[in-house]
Write a protein that holds these residues in place. Sequence first.
Motif, PDB file in Angstrom:
ATOM      1  N   PHE A  97       5.886   3.851  -1.694  1.00 57.19           N
ATOM      2  CA  PHE A  97       4.664   3.357  -2.301  1.00 57.19           C
ATOM      3  C   PHE A  97       4.893   2.535  -3.561  1.00 57.19           C
ATOM      4  O   PHE A  97       4.133   1.617  -3.842  1.00 57.19           O
ATOM      5  CB  PHE A  97       3.660   4.483  -2.562  1.00 57.19           C
ATOM      6  N   SER A  98       5.940   2.812  -4.307  1.00 60.26           N
ATOM      7  CA  SER A  98       6.183   2.004  -5.504  1.00 60.26           C
ATOM      8  C   SER A  98       6.403   0.537  -5.136  1.00 60.26           C
ATOM      9  O   SER A  98       6.012  -0.358  -5.888  1.00 60.26           O
ATOM     10  CB  SER A  98       7.374   2.546  -6.307  1.00 60.26           C
TER      11      SER A  98
ATOM     12  N   VAL B 181       2.922  -3.118  -5.345  1.00 60.42           N
ATOM     13  CA  VAL B 181       3.103  -4.460  -5.912  1.00 60.42           C
ATOM     14  C   VAL B 181       3.111  -5.542  -4.825  1.00 60.42           C
ATOM     15  O   VAL B 181       3.283  -6.718  -5.120  1.00 60.42           O
ATOM     16  CB  VAL B 181       4.384  -4.558  -6.787  1.00 60.42           C
ATOM     17  N   CYS B 182       2.891  -5.132  -3.574  1.00 62.86           N
ATOM     18  CA  CYS B 182       2.894  -6.057  -2.438  1.00 62.86           C
ATOM     19  C   CYS B 182       1.634  -6.927  -2.451  1.00 62.86           C
ATOM     20  O   CYS B 182       0.527  -6.434  -2.677  1.00 62.86           O
ATOM     21  CB  CYS B 182       2.962  -5.247  -1.140  1.00 62.86           C
ATOM     22  N   ASP B 183       1.795  -8.212  -2.172  1.00 60.50           N
ATOM     23  CA  ASP B 183       0.649  -9.118  -2.142  1.00 60.50           C
ATOM     24  C   ASP B 183      -0.353  -8.743  -1.051  1.00 60.50           C
ATOM     25  O   ASP B 183      -1.563  -8.883  -1.246  1.00 60.50           O
ATOM     26  CB  ASP B 183       1.091 -10.576  -2.023  1.00 60.50           C
TER      27      ASP B 183
ATOM     28  N   VAL C  71      -5.756  -6.426   0.487  1.00 59.50           N
ATOM     29  CA  VAL C  71      -6.619  -5.438   1.137  1.00 59.50           C
ATOM     30  C   VAL C  71      -7.454  -4.713   0.086  1.00 59.50           C
ATOM     31  O   VAL C  71      -8.665  -4.537   0.239  1.00 59.50           O
ATOM     32  CB  VAL C  71      -5.814  -4.434   1.995  1.00 59.50           C
ATOM     33  N   GLN C  72      -6.816  -4.318  -0.988  1.00 62.38           N
ATOM     34  CA  GLN C  72      -7.499  -3.607  -2.071  1.00 62.38           C
ATOM     35  C   GLN C  72      -8.649  -4.460  -2.629  1.00 62.38           C
ATOM     36  O   GLN C  72      -9.756  -3.968  -2.826  1.00 62.38           O
ATOM     37  CB  GLN C  72      -6.492  -3.271  -3.164  1.00 62.38           C
ATOM     38  N   ALA C  73      -8.400  -5.734  -2.860  1.00 56.46           N
ATOM     39  CA  ALA C  73      -9.429  -6.633  -3.392  1.00 56.46           C
ATOM     40  C   ALA C  73     -10.553  -6.853  -2.377  1.00 56.46           C
ATOM     41  O   ALA C  73     -11.737  -6.840  -2.744  1.00 56.46           O
ATOM     42  CB  ALA C  73      -8.804  -7.968  -3.794  1.00 56.46           C
TER      43      ALA C  73
END
Length: 97
Positions: A67-68, A72-74, A79-81
């Motif tokens: 997960f670290s 920081v993955c684009d 998806v988060q945005a």
Amino acid sequence: MKTNCWEYKKCGRQPGGEKVKDFGVCPASTSAVLNGIHDGNNGGRACWVISGTYCKGQVQGTFAQKFSNCKVCDFYKKVQAEEGSKFVLASALVSKL
């Protein structure tokens, strides 16, 4: 359906993809238990919780191990945005696996 990780990253590891012979089918593309999460196909929009996905040419481990890198993955950030308040990080998803 929205853009899945293999479409966004163009990794070619989805069933029938051009890199399946070399690297195998990505588990995110076949994880039916996560189908529909964030409007994705299989685990294609929740790849950060799926063990055995590739990142930078290397197989990633469990959620806790990888997960670290994922946060920081684009694609993760995209998806988060897009999902905003409907974004599901992990706990509800990992329990399905």
